[in-house]
Design a protein around this motif. Structure first.
Motif, short mmCIF file in Angstrom:
data_model
loop_
_atom_site.label_atom_id
_atom_site.label_comp_id
_atom_site.label_asym_id
_atom_site.label_seq_id
_atom_site.Cartn_x
_atom_site.Cartn_y
_atom_site.Cartn_z
N VAL A 97 26.76 -20.68 -4.59
CA VAL A 97 26.45 -22.10 -4.73
C VAL A 97 26.52 -22.74 -3.34
CG1 VAL A 97 27.22 -24.34 -5.65
CG2 VAL A 97 27.25 -22.30 -7.11
N CYS A 98 25.46 -23.48 -3.00
CA CYS A 98 25.42 -24.30 -1.80
C CYS A 98 25.54 -25.73 -2.28
CB CYS A 98 24.09 -24.15 -1.07
SG CYS A 98 23.65 -22.46 -0.72
N ALA A 99 26.49 -26.47 -1.73
CA ALA A 99 26.69 -27.85 -2.15
C ALA A 99 26.79 -28.74 -0.91
CB ALA A 99 27.96 -27.96 -2.99
N VAL A 100 26.11 -29.87 -0.95
CA VAL A 100 26.14 -30.82 0.16
C VAL A 100 26.70 -32.14 -0.37
CG1 VAL A 100 24.79 -32.10 1.86
CG2 VAL A 100 24.25 -29.70 1.39
N ARG A 101 27.78 -32.57 0.24
CA ARG A 101 28.43 -33.83 -0.13
C ARG A 101 27.99 -34.90 0.84
NH1 ARG A 101 34.49 -33.64 0.76
NH2 ARG A 101 34.05 -34.84 2.61
N ASP A 102 27.68 -36.08 0.30
CA ASP A 102 27.31 -37.21 1.16
C ASP A 102 27.92 -38.49 0.60
OD1 ASP A 102 25.41 -38.72 -0.58
OD2 ASP A 102 24.15 -36.96 -0.36
N PRO A 103 27.93 -39.58 1.36
CA PRO A 103 28.60 -40.80 0.94
C PRO A 103 27.82 -41.70 -0.02
CG PRO A 103 27.76 -41.07 3.15
CD PRO A 103 27.48 -39.65 2.76
N SER A 104 26.60 -41.36 -0.35
CA SER A 104 25.78 -42.24 -1.18
C SER A 104 26.12 -42.09 -2.66
CB SER A 104 24.30 -41.92 -0.98
OG SER A 104 23.52 -42.66 -1.89
N GLU A 105 26.06 -43.19 -3.36
CA GLU A 105 26.24 -43.19 -4.82
C GLU A 105 24.90 -43.00 -5.53
OE1 GLU A 105 29.33 -43.69 -6.24
OE2 GLU A 105 30.30 -43.92 -4.29
N GLU A 106 23.81 -43.07 -4.78
CA GLU A 106 22.47 -43.00 -5.35
C GLU A 106 22.10 -41.57 -5.76
OE1 GLU A 106 20.42 -45.72 -5.85
OE2 GLU A 106 22.19 -46.85 -5.22
N SER A 107 21.40 -41.45 -6.88
CA SER A 107 20.97 -40.13 -7.34
C SER A 107 19.80 -39.64 -6.49
CB SER A 107 20.54 -40.20 -8.81
OG SER A 107 19.37 -40.96 -8.93
N PRO A 108 19.68 -38.31 -6.36
CA PRO A 108 18.51 -37.78 -5.66
C PRO A 108 17.25 -38.17 -6.43
CG PRO A 108 20.11 -36.05 -6.11
CD PRO A 108 20.55 -37.27 -6.84
N VAL A 109 16.19 -38.45 -5.72
CA VAL A 109 14.94 -38.86 -6.37
C VAL A 109 13.86 -37.84 -6.04
CG1 VAL A 109 13.17 -40.66 -6.47
CG2 VAL A 109 15.57 -41.29 -6.20
N TRP A 134 19.66 -26.22 -9.84
CA TRP A 134 20.25 -27.22 -8.96
C TRP A 134 20.60 -28.45 -9.78
CZ3 TRP A 134 18.28 -32.09 -7.72
CH2 TRP A 134 17.00 -32.37 -8.22
N GLY A 135 21.41 -29.29 -9.21
CA GLY A 135 21.80 -30.53 -9.87
C GLY A 135 22.63 -31.38 -8.92
N TRP A 136 23.24 -32.40 -9.46
CA TRP A 136 24.09 -33.26 -8.65
C TRP A 136 25.12 -33.93 -9.54
CZ3 TRP A 136 24.79 -38.60 -8.77
CH2 TRP A 136 23.98 -39.29 -9.69
N HIS A 137 26.17 -34.41 -8.93
CA HIS A 137 27.16 -35.18 -9.67
C HIS A 137 27.90 -36.10 -8.71
CE1 HIS A 137 30.53 -32.62 -8.30
NE2 HIS A 137 29.66 -31.65 -8.41
N PRO A 138 28.39 -37.24 -9.22
CA PRO A 138 29.16 -38.13 -8.37
C PRO A 138 30.52 -37.49 -8.06
CG PRO A 138 29.01 -39.00 -10.60
CD PRO A 138 28.20 -37.76 -10.56
N MET A 139 31.11 -37.87 -6.94
CA MET A 139 32.44 -37.38 -6.59
C MET A 139 33.45 -37.99 -7.56
SD MET A 139 32.11 -35.27 -4.11
CE MET A 139 33.80 -35.11 -3.57
N ALA A 140 34.46 -37.22 -7.89
CA ALA A 140 35.47 -37.66 -8.84
C ALA A 140 36.60 -38.40 -8.12
CB ALA A 140 36.02 -36.45 -9.59
N GLY A 141 37.39 -39.09 -8.91
CA GLY A 141 38.56 -39.77 -8.37
C GLY A 141 38.19 -40.90 -7.45
N GLY A 142 38.98 -41.09 -6.42
CA GLY A 142 38.75 -42.18 -5.48
C GLY A 142 37.72 -41.86 -4.42
N LEU A 143 37.21 -40.64 -4.43
CA LEU A 143 36.20 -40.27 -3.44
C LEU A 143 34.85 -40.87 -3.83
CD1 LEU A 143 37.06 -36.49 -3.04
CD2 LEU A 143 37.63 -38.34 -1.47
N GLY A 144 34.21 -41.50 -2.90
CA GLY A 144 32.88 -42.03 -3.16
C GLY A 144 31.84 -40.99 -2.80
#
Length: 165
Positions: A97-109, A134-144
């Motif tokens: 699994v390759c995962a890229v974390r970024d600060p945006s709350e916006e979903s990939p379009v 592939w897919g995406w999900h928001p960060m959990a907890g206090g992480l944006g």
């Protein structure tokens, strides 16, 4: 085809992770090259060099999308601030699994395009084409922010590449 938006990681047992590696990437386009070099070194170390071309293409697209679409254009970058994008590579026995974390709350379009010679707009199409999911999900907890991931199936050591008919 490009439906798996907004789903969590595929069902994988975190305790069964064979290897994991990650690197922080600064908010500049040269970071895509850094991500490629990191991916090459990690896959070489894990004896997965034969998967480099597909994995590298997907990593490049995910990091480029994070840099291009997930970072506010005029956001101030404070000295000592954590880099805003992080690449994670995780290997299980039969999956990578390759995962890229970024600060945006916006979903990939995803963009529907018939022009496959276009310079942009086909990144998620390539991710979908070269990965097994592939897919995406928001960060959990206090992480944006969010994580966009791509899954690659791996052959088990000693497994036949083509099952007998």
């Amino acid at each position: 085809m490009l439906e798996p938006l907004r789903q969590g990681l595929p069902p994988l047992d975190p305790a069964a992770v064979s290897d994991a590696a990650s690197c922080a990437l600064p908010a500049r386009y040269e970071a895509v090259g850094d991500a490629r070099r990191f991916t090459r070194g990690t896959l070489d170390q894990w004896d997965l060099s034969e998967r480099f071309d597909d994995v590298c293409l997907v990593v490049s697209e995910l990091v480029t999308n994070a840099l291009r679409h997930a970072l506010p254009a005029n956001a101030p970058r404070l000295p000592g601030q954590d880099p805003p994008v992080r690449l994670h590579l995780m290997r299980w026995t039969e999956r990578l699994v390759c995962a890229v974390r970024d600060p945006s709350e916006e979903s990939p379009v995803t963009r529907e395009t018939d022009d496959f010679s276009a310079e942009s707009g086909r990144g998620l199409f390539l991710v979908d084409s070269f990965s097994d999911g592939w897919g995406w999900h928001p960060m959990a907890g206090g992480l944006g922010g969010k994580v966009v991931w791509a899954l690659f199936r791996l052959q088990r050591a000693g497994a036949c590449p083509h099952p007998a008919d």
